[in-house]
Design an enzyme around this catalytic site. Sequence first.
Site, PDB file in Angstrom:
ATOM      1  N   PRO A  60       0.922  -1.240   0.016  1.00 48.80           N
ATOM      2  CA  PRO A  60      -0.094   0.150  -0.027  1.00 48.80           C
ATOM      3  C   PRO A  60       0.798   1.333   0.004  1.00 48.80           C
ATOM      4  O   PRO A  60       0.363   2.288  -0.204  1.00 48.80           O
ATOM      5  CB  PRO A  60      -0.919  -0.190   1.211  1.00 48.80           C
ATOM      6  CG  PRO A  60      -0.111  -1.160   2.295  1.00 48.80           C
ATOM      7  CD  PRO A  60       0.598  -1.918   1.068  1.00 48.80           C
ATOM      8  N   GLU A 107       2.392  -8.426   8.860  1.00 47.60           N
ATOM      9  CA  GLU A 107       2.256  -6.933   9.311  1.00 47.60           C
ATOM     10  C   GLU A 107       2.983  -6.295   8.125  1.00 47.60           C
ATOM     11  O   GLU A 107       2.888  -4.916   7.816  1.00 47.60           O
ATOM     12  CB  GLU A 107       3.077  -6.711  10.424  1.00 47.60           C
ATOM     13  CG  GLU A 107       2.976  -5.414  10.969  1.00 47.60           C
ATOM     14  CD  GLU A 107       1.650  -4.669  11.115  1.00 47.60           C
ATOM     15  OE1 GLU A 107       1.506  -3.647  11.305  1.00 47.60           O
ATOM     16  OE2 GLU A 107       0.773  -5.605  11.565  1.00 47.60           O
TER      17      GLU A 107
END
Length: 241
Positions: free
Chosen positions: A86, A113
Amino acid sequence: MKIKILTLFPKMFEGFVNESIIKRAIDKNVCSIEIIDIRDYSLEKHKHVDDTPCGGGRGMVLAVDVVHRCLLDNSSSNSHVVMMTPQGSKYNQEKALELKEKEELVLLCGHYEGFDERIRKYVDEEISIGDYVLTGGEIPAMVISDSVIRLLDNAITKQSHEDDSFSNGLLEYPQYTRPIEYDGMRVPEVLLNGNHKLINEFRKKESLRKTYLKRPDLLENYNFSKEEEKLIEIIKKEIGE
């Protein structure tokens, strides 16, 4: 084109490579897709590929040594390595057209994560498919592969992707098929008369109309022809602006 997808979840791609246009493109040797399991490059007995973040915090982080070994074994000087994250630049049709020119794409899928920051040293580019967070990079890798493969010669007909939304900077014109009339809605008469000049004019206008109403941001830097400038003015009058 060769596409290699590095992932912790190879089974997620079984349907992707065995259905529809992607399967046909593979069968016609338009492209090849190889799914590589990152776990195969773990040296630990239980095939761990991640660890807790240094400094504390939630989740698990993909280890740099495991990913680096995987990349070394599955890329070369001809490869373009893309990290799915992202934090990457936002994906669009222009980028798809750029990537289709690469000889080999290597798509690195994250999970948990995220990546150890040092992994970024070993990639050529970071890409995001939107401003939201997914559970992993597998779906973005499918999105990128699909959008690139359909642009390759002989994957689909050239006209099919040339008329797509975004291919010329506009949204695609509305499409219709039979039945001609359904639930009080009728196919526009111009599409039924066989006059291709009028059909093309209708499609150009409706493409502009749809873009103006749904994605006006696309028109901010659009290079209008004189004909399109006139059409936009007509559209504005028709919608009461």
